[in-house]
Motif scaffolding. Sequence first.
Motif, short mmCIF file in Angstrom:
data_model
loop_
_atom_site.label_atom_id
_atom_site.label_comp_id
_atom_site.label_asym_id
_atom_site.label_seq_id
_atom_site.Cartn_x
_atom_site.Cartn_y
_atom_site.Cartn_z
N GLU A 37 40.51 -104.62 51.43
CA GLU A 37 40.47 -104.92 52.87
C GLU A 37 41.83 -105.42 53.33
N VAL A 38 42.50 -106.18 52.48
CA VAL A 38 43.83 -106.68 52.84
C VAL A 38 44.87 -105.56 52.68
N TRP A 39 44.68 -104.73 51.64
CA TRP A 39 45.66 -103.68 51.33
C TRP A 39 45.00 -102.31 51.55
N ASN A 40 45.03 -101.86 52.78
CA ASN A 40 44.43 -100.56 53.10
C ASN A 40 45.21 -99.94 54.25
N PRO A 41 45.87 -98.79 54.03
CA PRO A 41 46.71 -98.21 55.10
C PRO A 41 45.91 -97.77 56.31
N GLU A 42 44.59 -97.68 56.16
CA GLU A 42 43.77 -97.24 57.30
C GLU A 42 43.58 -98.34 58.33
N ASN A 43 43.72 -99.63 57.92
CA ASN A 43 43.53 -100.69 58.92
C ASN A 43 44.41 -101.91 58.67
N ASP A 44 45.50 -101.73 57.97
CA ASP A 44 46.42 -102.83 57.64
C ASP A 44 47.00 -103.43 58.93
N SER A 45 46.74 -104.73 59.16
CA SER A 45 47.15 -105.32 60.43
C SER A 45 48.67 -105.52 60.53
N CYS A 46 49.39 -105.35 59.44
CA CYS A 46 50.86 -105.49 59.50
C CYS A 46 51.53 -104.18 59.91
N THR A 83 76.28 -105.35 51.08
CA THR A 83 77.42 -105.26 52.01
C THR A 83 78.20 -103.96 51.76
N LEU A 84 78.11 -103.42 50.52
CA LEU A 84 78.83 -102.18 50.23
C LEU A 84 78.13 -100.95 50.80
N TYR A 85 76.80 -101.02 50.93
CA TYR A 85 76.03 -99.85 51.40
C TYR A 85 75.12 -100.24 52.57
N PRO A 86 75.71 -100.69 53.69
CA PRO A 86 74.87 -101.25 54.75
C PRO A 86 73.80 -100.29 55.28
N LYS A 87 74.06 -98.99 55.26
CA LYS A 87 73.10 -98.04 55.85
C LYS A 87 72.13 -97.47 54.82
N ARG A 88 72.37 -97.79 53.56
CA ARG A 88 71.56 -97.15 52.51
C ARG A 88 70.81 -98.16 51.64
N LEU A 89 71.25 -99.42 51.69
CA LEU A 89 70.58 -100.44 50.88
C LEU A 89 70.28 -101.64 51.77
N SER A 90 69.00 -102.02 51.81
CA SER A 90 68.63 -103.21 52.57
C SER A 90 68.09 -104.26 51.59
N VAL A 91 68.66 -105.46 51.66
CA VAL A 91 68.19 -106.53 50.78
C VAL A 91 67.70 -107.69 51.66
N THR A 92 66.46 -108.08 51.50
CA THR A 92 65.94 -109.25 52.22
C THR A 92 65.59 -110.30 51.19
N ILE A 93 66.27 -111.43 51.26
CA ILE A 93 65.96 -112.52 50.33
C ILE A 93 64.99 -113.46 51.04
N GLY A 94 63.88 -113.72 50.41
CA GLY A 94 62.88 -114.60 51.01
C GLY A 94 61.50 -114.08 50.72
N TYR A 95 60.54 -114.71 51.35
CA TYR A 95 59.15 -114.33 51.14
C TYR A 95 58.60 -113.86 52.48
N ASP A 96 58.15 -112.63 52.57
CA ASP A 96 57.73 -112.08 53.86
C ASP A 96 56.55 -111.13 53.65
N GLU A 97 55.37 -111.69 53.89
CA GLU A 97 54.12 -110.93 53.64
C GLU A 97 54.07 -109.66 54.50
N GLU A 98 54.44 -109.79 55.78
CA GLU A 98 54.35 -108.64 56.69
C GLU A 98 55.30 -107.52 56.25
N LEU A 99 56.53 -107.90 55.92
CA LEU A 99 57.50 -106.90 55.47
C LEU A 99 57.02 -106.24 54.17
N ALA A 100 56.37 -107.03 53.31
CA ALA A 100 55.87 -106.46 52.05
C ALA A 100 54.89 -105.31 52.34
N HIS A 101 54.00 -105.51 53.32
CA HIS A 101 53.05 -104.44 53.67
C HIS A 101 53.80 -103.24 54.26
N GLN A 102 54.81 -103.55 55.10
CA GLN A 102 55.54 -102.45 55.75
C GLN A 102 56.35 -101.64 54.73
#
Length: 495
Positions: free
Chosen positions: A258-267, A350-369
Amino acid sequence: MNGSKLRVLFVSSEAYPLVKTGGLADVSYALPNALRKLGVDVRLLLPGYPSVLEQLSLIEVHENIKLPPLQEPVRLLAGTMSDGITPVYVFQYPHLFEREGGPYQDNMGKDWSDNALRFGMLSKVAALFGSHSLLFKPQIIHCNDWQTGLIPAFLKFNPNPSVKIVMSIHNMAYQGIFSPEVVTLLGLPPESFSMFGLEYHGKVSFLKAGLYYSDWMTTVSPTYAKDIQITTYGYGLEGLLSQRKNQLNGILNGIDTEVWNPENDSCLKCHYSNNNLAGKTRNTQALRNKLKLASSKSAPLIGMISRLTEQKGIDLVIPIIPEIIKNGAQLVILGSGDKKLEENLLQLATLYPKRLSVTIGYDEELAHQIEAGANMFIMPSKFEPCGLNQMYSMCYGTIPIVRRTGGLADTVIDATPDNIEKKIATGFVFEKADSSELLSCVQRALQTFRDKTTWRRLQHNGMTRDFSWQKSAGQYVSLYHQLIKEKENAGKVLQ
Ligand code: ADP
Ligand code: GLC
Protein backbone atom coordinates in the motif's frame (compact mmCIF):
# COMPACT_ATOMS: atom_id res chain seq x y z
CA MET A 1 -9.54 -8.41 23.81
CA ASN A 2 -10.38 -11.68 22.09
CA GLY A 3 -8.93 -14.35 24.40
CA SER A 4 -8.33 -16.89 21.65
CA LYS A 5 -6.12 -14.64 19.57
CA LEU A 6 -2.40 -15.21 19.48
CA ARG A 7 -0.78 -12.38 21.48
CA VAL A 8 2.56 -11.01 20.29
CA LEU A 9 4.63 -8.05 21.45
CA PHE A 10 6.79 -6.77 18.59
CA VAL A 11 9.67 -4.68 19.93
CA SER A 12 11.63 -2.38 17.68
CA SER A 13 13.79 0.71 17.93
CA GLU A 14 12.19 2.24 14.82
CA ALA A 15 8.95 2.03 12.84
CA TYR A 16 7.76 3.84 9.72
CA PRO A 17 6.32 6.50 9.55
CA LEU A 18 7.19 7.54 13.11
CA VAL A 19 10.94 7.08 13.08
CA LYS A 20 13.06 5.56 10.34
CA THR A 21 16.73 5.14 9.53
CA GLY A 22 16.39 2.11 7.24
CA GLY A 23 14.54 -1.04 6.35
CA LEU A 24 13.94 -2.09 9.96
CA ALA A 25 11.40 0.74 10.21
CA ASP A 26 9.57 -0.46 7.08
CA VAL A 27 9.44 -4.02 8.43
CA SER A 28 8.31 -2.90 11.90
CA TYR A 29 5.36 -1.13 10.31
CA ALA A 30 4.38 -3.60 7.60
CA LEU A 31 4.89 -6.96 9.33
CA PRO A 32 2.67 -6.18 12.36
CA ASN A 33 -0.01 -4.89 9.96
CA ALA A 34 0.20 -8.11 7.95
CA LEU A 35 0.07 -10.20 11.14
CA ARG A 36 -3.03 -8.36 12.32
CA LYS A 37 -4.68 -9.15 8.97
CA LEU A 38 -4.01 -12.81 9.82
CA GLY A 39 -5.83 -12.40 13.13
CA VAL A 40 -2.82 -12.03 15.45
CA ASP A 41 -3.16 -9.58 18.34
CA VAL A 42 0.27 -8.05 17.74
CA ARG A 43 1.25 -4.81 19.44
CA LEU A 44 4.33 -2.69 18.94
CA LEU A 45 6.62 -1.41 21.68
CA LEU A 46 8.71 1.64 20.77
CA PRO A 47 10.89 4.13 22.64
CA GLY A 48 9.31 7.56 23.21
CA TYR A 49 11.39 9.62 20.79
CA PRO A 50 10.02 13.13 20.11
CA SER A 51 8.78 12.14 16.62
CA VAL A 52 6.80 9.23 18.11
CA LEU A 53 5.23 11.38 20.84
CA GLU A 54 4.35 14.09 18.31
CA GLN A 55 2.74 11.84 15.71
CA LEU A 56 0.63 9.57 17.90
CA SER A 57 -2.20 10.38 20.21
CA LEU A 58 -1.34 8.53 23.36
CA ILE A 59 -2.80 7.90 26.76
CA GLU A 60 -1.01 6.74 29.85
CA VAL A 61 -1.66 3.06 30.67
CA HIS A 62 0.93 2.39 33.34
CA GLU A 63 2.56 4.93 35.58
CA ASN A 64 5.18 4.79 38.26
CA ILE A 65 6.95 1.73 36.92
CA LYS A 66 10.18 1.35 38.86
CA LEU A 67 13.02 0.42 36.56
CA PRO A 68 16.40 0.49 38.30
CA PRO A 69 18.89 2.07 37.78
CA LEU A 70 16.59 4.82 36.46
CA GLN A 71 15.93 7.38 39.17
CA GLU A 72 12.50 8.51 38.07
CA PRO A 73 9.53 6.20 37.53
CA VAL A 74 8.88 5.19 33.94
CA ARG A 75 5.62 5.81 32.05
CA LEU A 76 4.05 3.52 29.54
CA LEU A 77 1.74 5.15 27.00
CA ALA A 78 -0.57 3.51 24.50
CA GLY A 79 -2.13 4.47 21.19
CA THR A 80 -2.62 3.18 17.66
CA MET A 81 -0.53 3.73 14.54
CA SER A 82 -1.97 6.58 12.45
CA ASP A 83 -3.48 4.15 9.92
CA GLY A 84 -5.52 2.75 12.80
CA ILE A 85 -4.24 -0.81 12.44
CA THR A 86 -1.56 -1.72 14.98
CA PRO A 87 -1.74 -0.78 18.68
CA VAL A 88 1.47 0.78 20.00
CA TYR A 89 3.00 0.99 23.45
CA VAL A 90 5.47 3.79 23.99
CA PHE A 91 8.09 3.72 26.72
CA GLN A 92 8.43 7.31 27.88
CA TYR A 93 11.48 8.49 29.75
CA PRO A 94 12.42 12.00 28.59
CA HIS A 95 16.01 11.85 29.81
CA LEU A 96 16.72 8.81 27.61
CA PHE A 97 14.75 9.48 24.45
CA GLU A 98 13.56 13.08 24.17
CA ARG A 99 16.53 14.78 22.60
CA GLU A 100 17.45 16.26 19.25
CA GLY A 101 19.21 13.93 16.85
CA GLY A 102 18.70 10.42 15.49
CA PRO A 103 17.55 7.35 17.36
CA TYR A 104 21.09 6.00 17.75
CA GLN A 105 23.35 8.96 17.03
CA ASP A 106 23.58 12.70 17.54
CA ASN A 107 23.37 15.17 14.67
CA MET A 108 27.11 14.78 14.04
CA GLY A 109 26.75 11.04 13.45
CA LYS A 110 28.29 10.07 16.80
CA ASP A 111 26.67 7.21 18.76
CA TRP A 112 24.85 8.40 21.89
CA SER A 113 27.16 7.60 24.80
CA ASP A 114 24.29 6.17 26.86
CA ASN A 115 22.99 3.74 24.23
CA ALA A 116 23.55 0.76 26.55
CA LEU A 117 21.27 2.34 29.13
CA ARG A 118 18.71 3.54 26.56
CA PHE A 119 18.22 0.20 24.86
CA GLY A 120 18.93 -1.82 27.98
CA MET A 121 15.93 -0.07 29.53
CA LEU A 122 13.80 -0.63 26.42
CA SER A 123 14.61 -4.33 26.81
CA LYS A 124 13.80 -4.23 30.52
CA VAL A 125 10.36 -2.73 29.87
CA ALA A 126 9.69 -5.40 27.25
CA ALA A 127 10.76 -8.06 29.77
CA LEU A 128 8.05 -6.75 32.13
CA PHE A 129 5.51 -7.61 29.45
CA GLY A 130 7.22 -11.00 29.17
CA SER A 131 6.82 -11.78 32.85
CA HIS A 132 3.16 -10.81 32.54
CA SER A 133 3.51 -7.90 34.96
CA LEU A 134 1.59 -5.48 32.74
CA LEU A 135 -1.91 -5.34 31.24
CA PHE A 136 -1.03 -6.90 27.89
CA LYS A 137 0.27 -10.44 28.40
CA PRO A 138 1.97 -11.65 25.24
CA GLN A 139 2.65 -15.31 24.47
CA ILE A 140 5.48 -14.33 22.14
CA ILE A 141 7.94 -11.45 22.26
CA HIS A 142 9.39 -10.73 18.85
CA CYS A 143 12.72 -8.87 19.22
CA ASN A 144 14.47 -7.04 16.42
CA ASP A 145 18.21 -6.36 16.21
CA TRP A 146 20.70 -5.54 18.98
CA GLN A 147 18.60 -2.76 20.52
CA THR A 148 16.25 -5.46 21.83
CA GLY A 149 18.91 -8.13 22.43
CA LEU A 150 18.75 -7.96 26.22
CA ILE A 151 15.06 -8.91 26.36
CA PRO A 152 15.80 -12.66 26.29
CA ALA A 153 18.64 -12.16 28.78
CA PHE A 154 16.41 -10.37 31.31
CA LEU A 155 13.74 -13.03 30.90
CA LYS A 156 16.20 -15.91 31.15
CA PHE A 157 17.09 -14.79 34.66
CA ASN A 158 13.47 -14.17 35.62
CA PRO A 159 12.03 -17.07 37.61
CA ASN A 160 8.69 -16.88 35.76
CA PRO A 161 9.20 -16.26 32.10
CA SER A 162 5.79 -16.66 30.57
CA VAL A 163 6.68 -16.14 26.94
CA LYS A 164 8.63 -17.57 24.06
CA ILE A 165 11.12 -15.24 22.43
CA VAL A 166 11.92 -14.82 18.75
CA MET A 167 15.02 -12.80 17.88
CA SER A 168 15.07 -11.42 14.33
CA ILE A 169 18.42 -10.43 12.91
CA HIS A 170 18.21 -7.60 10.40
CA ASN A 171 21.93 -6.91 10.33
CA MET A 172 24.83 -8.77 11.96
CA ALA A 173 27.15 -5.81 11.43
CA TYR A 174 25.57 -3.84 14.26
CA GLN A 175 25.85 -5.64 17.58
CA GLY A 176 25.57 -3.11 20.38
CA ILE A 177 28.95 -3.69 22.01
CA PHE A 178 29.59 -2.05 25.37
CA SER A 179 31.99 -2.25 28.29
CA PRO A 180 31.47 -5.01 30.92
CA GLU A 181 30.25 -2.49 33.53
CA VAL A 182 26.86 -2.42 31.85
CA VAL A 183 26.10 -5.89 33.27
CA THR A 184 25.91 -4.49 36.81
CA LEU A 185 24.50 -1.16 35.69
CA LEU A 186 21.54 -2.80 34.01
CA GLY A 187 20.97 -5.30 36.78
CA LEU A 188 21.94 -8.49 34.96
CA PRO A 189 23.49 -11.27 37.07
CA PRO A 190 27.30 -11.54 36.93
CA GLU A 191 27.07 -15.11 35.56
CA SER A 192 25.54 -13.73 32.36
CA PHE A 193 28.96 -12.23 31.58
CA SER A 194 30.38 -15.44 30.21
CA MET A 195 31.28 -17.00 26.91
CA PHE A 196 28.05 -18.94 27.48
CA GLY A 197 26.09 -15.71 27.74
CA LEU A 198 26.51 -12.17 26.56
CA GLU A 199 30.30 -11.80 26.77
CA TYR A 200 32.01 -11.03 23.47
CA HIS A 201 35.80 -10.57 23.40
CA GLY A 202 35.82 -9.14 26.91
CA LYS A 203 32.87 -6.83 26.24
CA VAL A 204 29.10 -7.12 26.28
CA SER A 205 27.29 -7.76 23.01
CA PHE A 206 23.56 -7.05 23.09
CA LEU A 207 23.09 -8.99 19.86
CA LYS A 208 24.95 -12.01 21.22
CA ALA A 209 22.69 -11.93 24.28
CA GLY A 210 19.70 -12.01 21.97
CA LEU A 211 21.09 -14.90 19.96
CA TYR A 212 22.19 -16.86 23.00
CA TYR A 213 19.10 -16.58 25.18
CA SER A 214 16.24 -16.46 22.66
CA ASP A 215 14.08 -19.50 21.91
CA TRP A 216 14.31 -19.03 18.17
CA MET A 217 16.25 -16.85 15.73
CA THR A 218 15.18 -15.64 12.33
CA THR A 219 16.95 -13.58 9.70
CA VAL A 220 15.29 -11.67 6.95
CA SER A 221 16.17 -13.93 4.01
CA PRO A 222 17.02 -17.64 3.62
CA THR A 223 20.40 -16.97 1.98
CA TYR A 224 21.49 -14.57 4.73
CA ALA A 225 20.54 -17.26 7.30
CA LYS A 226 23.19 -19.46 5.67
CA ASP A 227 25.64 -16.60 5.02
CA ILE A 228 25.91 -15.63 8.69
CA GLN A 229 27.05 -19.10 9.70
CA ILE A 230 30.34 -18.51 7.90
CA THR A 231 33.17 -16.24 9.01
CA THR A 232 32.85 -13.35 6.56
CA TYR A 233 29.25 -12.55 7.38
CA GLY A 234 28.90 -13.72 10.99
CA TYR A 235 30.95 -10.89 12.55
CA GLY A 236 32.42 -13.26 15.14
CA LEU A 237 29.11 -14.92 16.00
CA GLU A 238 29.17 -17.51 13.23
CA GLY A 239 30.11 -20.27 15.72
CA LEU A 240 27.13 -19.58 17.96
CA LEU A 241 24.84 -19.30 14.94
CA SER A 242 25.94 -22.58 13.44
CA GLN A 243 25.67 -24.33 16.81
CA ARG A 244 22.08 -23.10 17.04
CA LYS A 245 21.28 -23.64 13.37
CA ASN A 246 18.33 -25.87 14.25
CA GLN A 247 16.70 -22.87 15.90
CA LEU A 248 17.49 -20.46 13.08
CA ASN A 249 15.68 -19.86 9.83
CA GLY A 250 15.38 -17.20 7.16
CA ILE A 251 11.99 -15.67 6.42
CA LEU A 252 12.10 -13.32 3.48
CA ASN A 253 10.88 -9.78 4.13
CA GLY A 254 7.90 -8.60 2.16
CA ILE A 255 7.05 -5.05 1.20
CA ASP A 256 4.07 -2.92 2.07
CA THR A 257 2.18 -2.84 -1.21
CA GLU A 258 0.00 0.00 0.00
CA VAL A 259 2.90 2.33 0.73
CA TRP A 260 4.92 1.15 -2.29
CA ASN A 261 2.56 0.87 -5.23
CA PRO A 262 2.95 2.89 -8.47
CA GLU A 263 -0.81 2.74 -9.02
CA ASN A 264 -1.58 4.99 -6.03
CA ASP A 265 1.72 6.22 -4.56
CA SER A 266 0.94 9.60 -2.98
CA CYS A 267 4.47 10.90 -3.66
CA LEU A 268 3.99 10.62 -7.45
CA LYS A 269 2.26 13.03 -9.81
CA CYS A 270 1.50 10.31 -12.38
CA HIS A 271 0.39 6.83 -11.50
CA TYR A 272 0.99 3.79 -13.64
CA SER A 273 0.73 0.04 -13.73
CA ASN A 274 2.12 -2.92 -15.60
CA ASN A 275 -0.70 -2.54 -18.12
CA ASN A 276 0.04 1.08 -18.82
CA LEU A 277 3.56 2.36 -18.36
CA ALA A 278 3.01 5.80 -19.90
CA GLY A 279 2.96 7.31 -16.40
CA LYS A 280 6.42 5.90 -15.70
CA THR A 281 7.91 7.91 -18.56
CA ARG A 282 6.29 11.06 -17.15
CA ASN A 283 7.81 10.30 -13.74
CA THR A 284 11.22 10.01 -15.41
CA GLN A 285 10.80 13.44 -16.99
CA ALA A 286 9.56 14.94 -13.72
CA LEU A 287 12.57 13.51 -11.87
CA ARG A 288 14.99 14.91 -14.45
CA ASN A 289 13.34 18.33 -14.18
CA LYS A 290 13.32 18.29 -10.39
CA LEU A 291 17.00 17.35 -10.20
CA LYS A 292 18.03 19.53 -13.16
CA LEU A 293 19.38 16.69 -15.25
CA ALA A 294 19.63 17.02 -19.05
CA SER A 295 16.34 16.14 -20.69
CA SER A 296 16.66 13.13 -22.92
CA LYS A 297 14.36 10.62 -24.55
CA SER A 298 16.88 7.83 -24.77
CA ALA A 299 19.43 8.14 -21.94
CA PRO A 300 18.80 5.45 -19.32
CA LEU A 301 18.39 6.80 -15.80
CA ILE A 302 19.98 4.78 -13.00
CA GLY A 303 18.87 5.32 -9.39
CA MET A 304 20.45 4.52 -6.05
CA ILE A 305 18.95 5.17 -2.58
CA SER A 306 21.09 4.06 0.26
CA ARG A 307 22.66 4.48 3.62
CA LEU A 308 26.19 5.46 2.60
CA THR A 309 28.10 2.73 4.37
CA GLU A 310 30.56 0.09 3.27
CA GLN A 311 27.78 -2.52 3.40
CA LYS A 312 25.98 -0.96 0.46
CA GLY A 313 28.95 -1.07 -1.94
CA ILE A 314 28.86 2.63 -2.80
CA ASP A 315 32.69 2.48 -2.84
CA LEU A 316 32.35 0.09 -5.79
CA VAL A 317 30.13 2.57 -7.63
CA ILE A 318 32.16 5.77 -7.14
CA PRO A 319 35.20 4.78 -9.25
CA ILE A 320 33.06 3.74 -12.23
CA ILE A 321 30.68 6.70 -12.31
CA PRO A 322 32.67 8.46 -15.09
CA GLU A 323 32.57 5.27 -17.16
CA ILE A 324 28.82 4.77 -16.62
CA ILE A 325 28.23 8.34 -17.73
CA LYS A 326 30.49 7.81 -20.76
CA ASN A 327 28.24 4.87 -21.64
CA GLY A 328 25.36 7.32 -22.05
CA ALA A 329 23.53 6.87 -18.73
CA GLN A 330 22.47 9.38 -16.10
CA LEU A 331 22.64 8.72 -12.36
CA VAL A 332 20.54 9.83 -9.42
CA ILE A 333 21.90 9.11 -5.96
CA LEU A 334 20.11 9.77 -2.67
CA GLY A 335 21.76 8.87 0.60
CA SER A 336 23.52 9.83 3.75
CA GLY A 337 26.05 8.33 6.09
CA ASP A 338 29.82 8.17 5.88
CA LYS A 339 31.07 11.76 5.53
CA LYS A 340 33.96 10.82 3.23
CA LEU A 341 31.66 8.99 0.83
CA GLU A 342 29.23 11.92 0.91
CA GLU A 343 32.07 14.31 -0.02
CA ASN A 344 33.35 12.08 -2.84
CA LEU A 345 29.89 11.91 -4.35
CA LEU A 346 29.25 15.64 -4.07
CA GLN A 347 32.58 16.36 -5.70
CA LEU A 348 31.80 14.05 -8.62
CA ALA A 349 28.42 15.72 -9.04
CA THR A 350 30.13 19.07 -9.70
CA LEU A 351 31.98 17.42 -12.63
CA TYR A 352 28.79 16.11 -14.28
CA PRO A 353 26.03 18.57 -13.31
CA LYS A 354 23.63 17.44 -16.06
CA ARG A 355 24.26 13.73 -15.81
CA LEU A 356 24.80 12.99 -12.12
CA SER A 357 22.54 14.18 -9.32
CA VAL A 358 23.60 13.62 -5.71
CA THR A 359 21.25 14.43 -2.83
CA ILE A 360 22.73 14.02 0.62
CA GLY A 361 20.10 13.59 3.29
CA TYR A 362 17.01 11.62 4.04
CA ASP A 363 14.02 12.26 1.77
CA GLU A 364 11.14 9.80 1.73
CA GLU A 365 9.27 11.57 -1.11
CA LEU A 366 12.32 11.73 -3.36
CA ALA A 367 12.98 8.04 -2.63
CA HIS A 368 9.55 7.15 -4.08
CA GLN A 369 10.10 9.46 -7.05
CA ILE A 370 13.45 7.82 -7.81
CA GLU A 371 11.91 4.35 -7.66
CA ALA A 372 9.26 5.47 -10.13
CA GLY A 373 11.40 7.63 -12.41
CA ALA A 374 14.57 5.56 -12.75
CA ASN A 375 14.89 2.87 -15.40
CA MET A 376 17.39 0.86 -13.37
CA PHE A 377 18.30 0.67 -9.70
CA ILE A 378 21.77 -0.16 -8.46
CA MET A 379 22.40 -2.17 -5.26
CA PRO A 380 25.91 -3.63 -5.28
CA SER A 381 25.93 -4.58 -1.57
CA LYS A 382 28.89 -6.36 0.02
CA PHE A 383 26.29 -8.13 2.14
CA GLU A 384 22.55 -7.65 2.33
CA PRO A 385 20.37 -9.33 4.97
CA CYS A 386 17.33 -8.76 2.77
CA GLY A 387 17.16 -5.36 1.10
CA LEU A 388 13.86 -3.73 0.31
CA ASN A 389 14.73 -1.30 -2.46
CA GLN A 390 15.30 -4.02 -5.05
CA MET A 391 11.75 -5.22 -4.37
CA TYR A 392 10.33 -1.68 -4.51
CA SER A 393 12.20 -1.33 -7.82
CA MET A 394 10.72 -4.47 -9.36
CA CYS A 395 7.20 -3.34 -8.40
CA TYR A 396 7.87 0.03 -10.05
CA GLY A 397 9.16 -1.46 -13.33
CA THR A 398 12.68 -0.30 -12.45
CA ILE A 399 15.18 -3.04 -13.20
CA PRO A 400 17.55 -3.84 -10.30
CA ILE A 401 21.29 -4.37 -10.77
CA VAL A 402 22.47 -6.29 -7.70
CA ARG A 403 25.27 -8.36 -6.25
CA ARG A 404 24.41 -12.01 -5.57
CA THR A 405 24.31 -11.92 -1.77
CA GLY A 406 21.72 -12.41 1.00
CA GLY A 407 18.23 -11.23 0.16
CA LEU A 408 19.35 -9.81 -3.19
CA ALA A 409 20.21 -13.36 -4.29
CA ASP A 410 16.80 -14.54 -3.08
CA THR A 411 14.72 -11.90 -4.84
CA VAL A 412 16.36 -10.93 -8.15
CA ILE A 413 16.60 -13.38 -11.05
CA ASP A 414 19.43 -12.65 -13.46
CA ALA A 415 18.62 -11.82 -17.08
CA THR A 416 20.55 -14.72 -18.59
CA PRO A 417 19.31 -15.78 -22.06
CA ASP A 418 17.86 -18.89 -20.43
CA ASN A 419 15.96 -16.96 -17.71
CA ILE A 420 14.70 -14.43 -20.26
CA GLU A 421 13.44 -17.31 -22.39
CA LYS A 422 11.74 -18.89 -19.36
CA LYS A 423 10.08 -15.52 -18.60
CA ILE A 424 11.45 -15.39 -15.06
CA ALA A 425 14.29 -12.85 -15.34
CA THR A 426 13.77 -9.69 -13.27
CA GLY A 427 17.17 -7.96 -13.11
CA PHE A 428 20.94 -8.12 -13.49
CA VAL A 429 23.11 -9.98 -11.01
CA PHE A 430 26.90 -10.07 -10.57
CA GLU A 431 29.06 -12.14 -8.24
CA LYS A 432 32.25 -10.52 -7.00
CA ALA A 433 32.38 -7.34 -4.94
CA ASP A 434 34.56 -5.41 -7.33
CA SER A 435 34.04 -2.36 -9.50
CA SER A 436 34.94 -3.97 -12.80
CA GLU A 437 32.38 -6.77 -12.33
CA LEU A 438 29.81 -4.18 -11.39
CA LEU A 439 30.66 -2.12 -14.46
CA SER A 440 30.27 -5.15 -16.77
CA CYS A 441 26.92 -5.84 -15.18
CA VAL A 442 25.77 -2.23 -15.65
CA GLN A 443 26.93 -2.40 -19.28
CA ARG A 444 24.94 -5.61 -19.74
CA ALA A 445 21.88 -3.77 -18.40
CA LEU A 446 22.50 -0.73 -20.62
CA GLN A 447 22.76 -2.96 -23.67
CA THR A 448 19.55 -4.80 -22.84
CA PHE A 449 17.80 -1.44 -22.27
CA ARG A 450 18.12 -0.80 -26.02
CA ASP A 451 16.19 -3.99 -26.74
CA LYS A 452 12.75 -2.67 -25.87
CA THR A 453 10.97 -6.03 -26.11
CA THR A 454 13.29 -7.77 -23.67
CA TRP A 455 13.26 -4.77 -21.34
CA ARG A 456 9.49 -4.75 -21.27
CA ARG A 457 9.52 -8.45 -20.46
CA LEU A 458 11.85 -7.87 -17.50
CA GLN A 459 9.53 -5.13 -16.25
CA HIS A 460 6.50 -7.35 -16.65
CA ASN A 461 8.17 -10.23 -14.76
CA GLY A 462 9.07 -7.96 -11.82
CA MET A 463 5.79 -6.06 -11.72
CA THR A 464 3.67 -9.20 -11.64
CA ARG A 465 5.63 -10.95 -8.88
CA ASP A 466 4.10 -11.08 -5.44
CA PHE A 467 6.38 -9.31 -2.95
CA SER A 468 3.63 -8.70 -0.40
CA TRP A 469 3.96 -9.72 3.24
CA GLN A 470 1.17 -12.25 3.12
CA LYS A 471 3.24 -15.41 2.69
CA SER A 472 6.06 -14.39 5.05
CA ALA A 473 3.67 -13.18 7.75
CA GLY A 474 2.07 -16.64 7.55
CA GLN A 475 5.49 -18.20 8.15
CA TYR A 476 5.92 -16.10 11.31
CA VAL A 477 2.48 -17.18 12.53
CA SER A 478 3.43 -20.87 12.05
CA LEU A 479 6.68 -20.26 13.93
CA TYR A 480 4.86 -18.56 16.84
CA HIS A 481 2.42 -21.49 17.07
CA GLN A 482 5.23 -24.03 16.95
CA LEU A 483 7.04 -22.30 19.85
CA ILE A 484 3.89 -22.05 21.96
CA LYS A 485 3.18 -25.73 21.37
CA GLU A 486 6.72 -26.63 22.49
CA LYS A 487 6.14 -24.62 25.66
CA GLU A 488 2.84 -26.36 26.34
CA ASN A 489 4.42 -29.79 25.77
CA ALA A 490 7.33 -28.94 28.07
CA GLY A 491 4.78 -27.89 30.71
CA LYS A 492 3.02 -31.26 30.41
CA VAL A 493 6.26 -33.19 30.90
CA LEU A 494 7.00 -31.25 34.07
CA GLN A 495 3.58 -31.91 35.62
P1 ADP B 1 18.86 -0.91 5.03
O1 ADP B 1 17.83 -1.17 6.03
O2 ADP B 1 20.06 -1.77 5.16
O3 ADP B 1 19.24 0.52 4.94
P2 ADP B 1 16.83 -1.67 3.06
O4 ADP B 1 16.90 -1.80 1.58
O5 ADP B 1 16.25 -2.81 3.78
O6 ADP B 1 18.28 -1.30 3.58
O7 ADP B 1 15.90 -0.44 3.44
C1 ADP B 1 16.26 0.87 3.27
C2 ADP B 1 15.02 1.72 3.41
O8 ADP B 1 15.43 3.04 3.76
C3 ADP B 1 14.22 1.84 2.15
O9 ADP B 1 12.88 2.10 2.46
C4 ADP B 1 14.87 3.06 1.49
O10 ADP B 1 14.05 3.66 0.53
C5 ADP B 1 15.11 3.93 2.68
N1 ADP B 1 16.19 4.89 2.55
C6 ADP B 1 17.52 4.67 2.69
N2 ADP B 1 18.21 5.81 2.56
C7 ADP B 1 17.29 6.77 2.33
C8 ADP B 1 17.37 8.19 2.11
N3 ADP B 1 18.53 8.82 2.10
N4 ADP B 1 16.22 8.87 1.92
C9 ADP B 1 15.03 8.22 1.92
N5 ADP B 1 14.89 6.91 2.12
C10 ADP B 1 16.01 6.19 2.32
C1 GLC C 1 18.65 -4.18 7.66
C2 GLC C 1 19.33 -4.77 6.45
C3 GLC C 1 18.45 -4.85 5.23
C4 GLC C 1 17.06 -5.34 5.56
C5 GLC C 1 16.48 -4.47 6.67
C6 GLC C 1 15.07 -4.90 7.07
O1 GLC C 1 18.82 -2.84 7.81
O2 GLC C 1 20.54 -4.11 6.15
O3 GLC C 1 19.04 -5.73 4.28
O4 GLC C 1 16.24 -5.28 4.42
O5 GLC C 1 17.28 -4.55 7.80
O6 GLC C 1 15.03 -6.24 7.48
